[in-house]
Design a protein around this motif. Structure first.
Motif, PDB file in Angstrom:
ATOM      1  N   GLN A  69       0.820  -1.210   0.000  1.00  0.00           N
ATOM      2  CA  GLN A  69       0.000   0.000   0.000  1.00  0.00           C
ATOM      3  C   GLN A  69       0.855   1.261   0.000  1.00  0.00           C
ATOM      4  N   ILE A 351      -7.473  -3.103   4.833  1.00  0.00           N
ATOM      5  CA  ILE A 351      -7.960  -3.187   3.460  1.00  0.00           C
ATOM      6  C   ILE A 351      -9.408  -3.666   3.480  1.00  0.00           C
ATOM      7  N   THR A 501      -4.556  -1.343  -3.980  1.00  0.00           N
ATOM      8  CA  THR A 501      -3.329  -1.363  -3.191  1.00  0.00           C
ATOM      9  C   THR A 501      -2.185  -2.012  -3.951  1.00  0.00           C
TER      10      THR A 501
END
Length: 828
Positions: A69, A351, A501
């Motif tokens: 990320q 996430i 990501t």
């Protein structure tokens, strides 16, 4: 906000940081629990949220997902690397350039302003001013324009006098797109001043009257070794497939080199990355890459400069393709997904995802293709909750299987990508995509996130080329090619928070078999074989065949001998020991062979068999290249033969060797023996004497003893290309075995004769036949009977190779075991 935040792991970690200032109020330091901190692993932590046990993976996996990320390493690249643009636009300066004679000025080629014209013998120099303590390599790209006619003229680029590219050019009023990559560092011990020089080889310019010029110049200073580029995802190095500037633009710069208004006109062409020999010259550490034959051959006449006029088909690509993102960012809509079991939005290490699904779940979504769609690419992150998992993951499109791969991991996430063909039908534009696991004894749950779908206007395995209007094959991931060549590293129409990501990771294109599963046209990609590094190795290997040529002569039967000449008498064929030869020559005869080197040739290796009929006493056999002695050896015996190999430089005093002579000299004129030659091979090598080109190391490897043994093992295999089985030299298998001896072998490097053992076989077998220099032994070289013995008596089995291999033949004395990954290699 007065609302609720999702808990990513521990309630206590978030409560402590948000409300309690990292310590529980009302308790002194000695009364605080020992477990304050918030870094979790499966080894010691068990956290359950609403009955679901969280999977933290290994420490390395946790770190990988956090880095997945991040894009922090892009700033490191920007601070350590620099790209300078010169000679672009309609009014440029040239203060960093110099010329050996005359004055610098500009000229116009077509509609392009260039620096020139220069005389054929002029040397253009450029001062490399961007070298710093981080610099490890340099790459220069430019257009070369030749006005007039040249024929096999050597064009060279050098750094501080050391050649980093040498290639032959031929044509009339033409241009070349050139890129040169070379090592460059302050630690080389040549000071801090570096000069790049461009010139034609004056030794090959007799009577030439052409002029030349250059333009559209870019010089990049890299903090990665030659053949690699800095990885903005992990801070390491990624292999480049061919052009450094393709990777540089695709990963870091996009369509614009920062800091300049006037940009090189070749940027769109280079971004698309579809190069072809004849049009493009890319040199990597002096090796010219070979791209093979293109389906659509581009013209390098001045009129062909129109290929750089712009991204002609960019609007076509935009109109005929579409990419959509789902399950990215936070608070996303997931109503387009359905499942036969319940699921919900959840968070896994910050996430947002949907899940958890069971092994019996079938997750589906409906895709809608365009009328131009020829293939479809889907990529998403797959999260896993459980111990070691070994289960087949399946994806179907309208009921047809398009993805089958075994997920074998103890990690808690995998990157999935599938690319499959599609034929549009107006009454069936929808594609029902279904994801599930096949039969397994493992008990686990799964979730998905970061979902992208792209509708492609190119056949499966390729991407549309916006410069030529054709198609370019991608190495492994369609999304890597898409982000690098078309999207400037970001999905348009989505905010920064809505980008997946995996964006930076995929843009860099360095994948791992343990983390990534990519299936293209139902073929599971092995990244050891399908990657930028593998592509580069392939084009570099091909470069050996374009820059090194091996010619056979005097082999087979009824052969010609047009390149040979004799000092006295006439040439003819004879038979010695059952072998057809060129001879017989008198003891004082001088045999000459005409050499035909290439611009890339640095050394010549010649191997042949010498046959002496009669008695020779202390006869000195000599070989000369352009009058320079390359072999001198004394021979004695009656009716004998020798294997001879001689390696020598291709030029002496700047003059290319054009002839090779063989003789015993006047000292044996009174002796009555006769001599012959046969089984002749000559190699024009792009490596120095004693070395052979190495595509793996971007340099040269020592041949040890025989150039031909190394060439056969590394490049040719069991035969020389371009010749039938009957035309292969009879010494081929002998040389492949590489066990030479003084009794029959003479090998010389730059005039120095190597010393071997007295006999060819040190450890004898029960079926061994002694090889001697008698004519009777020639029958051994003409037989391959022992090869059949080897094949019938030897068995070779492979195991634990490839990816997702079978390991049922292995057992372990305690506990369980399975497939894991180290870098890109699957291991047990």
């Amino acid at each position: 906000t007065g609302g609720y935040n999702a808990i990513t792991s521990s309630f206590f970690t978030q409560a402590l940081s948000v409300y309690y200032n990292n310590a529980f109020t009302g308790f002194v330091a000695a009364e605080q629990p020992l477990w304050l901190g918030g870094q979790f692993t499966n080894a010691i932590d068990i956290i359950s949220i609403n009955g679901a046990i969280l999977n933290f993976g290994g420490v390395s996996t946790l770190g990988a997902l956090q880095v997945l990320q991040a894009t922090d390493f892009a700033s490191v690249f920007a601070s350590q690397c620099q790209t300078v643009v010169e000679l672009c636009g309609s009014n440029f300066g040239w203060s960093n350039f110099g010329i050996s004679s005359g004055v610098l000025g500009t000229t116009t080629i077509g509609s392009i302003l260039a620096l020139g014209q220069f005389e054929a013998t002029s040397i253009l120099t450029y001062q490399l001013t961007g070298v710093n303590s981080y610099t490890m390599a340099g790459a220069v790209r430019f257009l070369l324009f030749v006005s007039g006619t040249v024929e096999n003229a050597g064009f060279m680029v050098s750094v501080n006098g050391v050649n980093v590219m040498y290639t032959a050019l031929s044509g009339t009023n033409f241009f070349q797109s050139i890129e040169v990559q070379f090592p460059l560092a302050l630690s080389y011990g040549v000071g801090e001043a570096f000069t790049l020089a461009f010139s034609f080889d004056s030794a090959l310019l007799a009577g030439s009257s052409f002029q030349w010029s250059i333009g559209q110049f870019a010089m990049s200073y890299s903090n990665a070794p030659i053949g690699f580029i800095y990885n903005s995802f992990n801070g390491g190095y990624s292999a480049i497939a061919s052009s450094y500037f393709t990777s540089l633009l695709g990963i870091f710069y996009g369509t614009t080199i920062p800091g300049y208004v006037a940009q090189p006109i070749w940027i769109p062409y280079v971004l698309n990355g579809a190069f072809q020999s004849g049009f493009d010259i890319i040199a990597m550490n002096n090796a010219i890459l070979s791209f093979g034959t293109a389906s659509t051959v581009l013209s390098n006449s001045f009129s062909g400069l129109s290929i750089f006029s712009g991204n002609s088909y960019a609007t076509t690509f935009a109109a005929q393709t579409q990419t959509a993102l789902f399950l990215t960012g936070s608070g996303f809509d997931y109503s387009m997904f359905t499942c036969n079991t319940g699921f919900q939005a959840l968070h896994i290490n910050d996430i947002a995802s949907i899940g958890y699904f069971s092994t019996s779940s079938v997750l589906s979504t409906t895709l809608t293709a365009l009328s131009y769609t020829q293939s479809v690419a889907v990529r998403f992150s797959l999260f896993l909750l459980g111990d070691y998992i070994n289960a087949p993951f399946l994806i179907t499109a309208n009921g047809v299987n398009v993805f089958t791969a075994t997920v074998a991991t103890s990690n808690y996430f995998q990157n999935i990508e599938v690319v499959f063909p599609y034929v549009f039908a107006s009454n069936q534009a929808n594609i029902l995509l279904s994801m599930s696991f096949g039969a397994t004894s493992c008990d686990f749950q799964w979730a998905i996130s970061q979902f992208a779908v792209s509708y492609i206007n190119a056949p499966v395995g390729s991407i549309f080329n916006t410069v030529t209007g054709g198609f370019t094959t991608f190495a492994n991931s369609y999304f890597t090619a898409l982000l690098q060549s078309q999207y400037n590293g970001v999905f348009a129409g989505y905010t920064a928070l809505q980008q997946p990501t995996w964006l930076t990771y995929v843009q860099n294109g360095q994948f791992c078999n343990g983390l990534d599963l990519i299936v293209v046209n139902n073929n599971l990609i092995n990244f050891g074989l399908s990657s930028a590094f593998a592509t580069r190795t392939s084009v570099l290997t091909n470069s050996f065949f374009t820059q090194t040529q091996t010619v056979l002569a005097l082999v087979g039967s009824n052969f010609g001998f047009s390149n040979f000449a004799i000092s006295t008498g006439s040439l003819g064929l004879a038979t010695v020991g059952g072998v057809q030869v060129l001879g017989q020559f008198g003891s004082s005869a001088v045999l000459t062979y005409s050499l035909s080197s290439f611009a890339s040739t640095q050394a010549v290796a010649v191997r042949f068999m010498l046959f002496v009929s009669g008695t020779c006493t202390n006869g000195v056999f000599n070989m000369y290249a352009n009058g320079v002695q390359v072999l001198s050896t004394t021979l004695s015996g009656t009716n004998f033969w020798r294997n001879i190999e001689v390696q020598f430089a291709s030029s002496f005093g700047g003059i290319a060797a054009s002839s090779l002579t063989f003789s015993f000299g006047e000292a044996v004129a009174s002796q009555s023996f006769q001599w012959s030659v046969g089984q002749f091979a000559i190699a024009y090598s792009n490596a120095p004497v004693g070395f052979i080109y190495s595509p793996m190391t971007l340099g040269f490897a020592s041949v040890g003893q025989s150039f031909f043994a190394s060439a056969l093992r590394t490049f040719y295999g069991s035969s020389f290309v371009g010749y039938t089985a009957a035309q292969q030299p009879i010494w081929l298998n002998y040389v492949l075995n590489g066990q030479f001896c003084n009794a029959v072998d003479i090998v010389a490097l730059s005039g120095n004769v190597l010393n071997f053992a007295n006999y060819a076989v040190g450890i004898q077998s029960g079926i061994m036949t002694a090889l001697t220099s008698d004519f009777a032994s020639l029958s051994i070289l003409q037989s391959s009977s022992f090869l059949s013995s080897l094949l019938s008596q030897t068995v070779t089995n492979l195991a634990l190779v490839g990816i997702n291999f079978d390991f049922s033949a292995f057992t372990f004395n305690t506990g369980s075991f399975g497939i894991s990954y180290i870098n890109e290699a699957a291991v047990l």
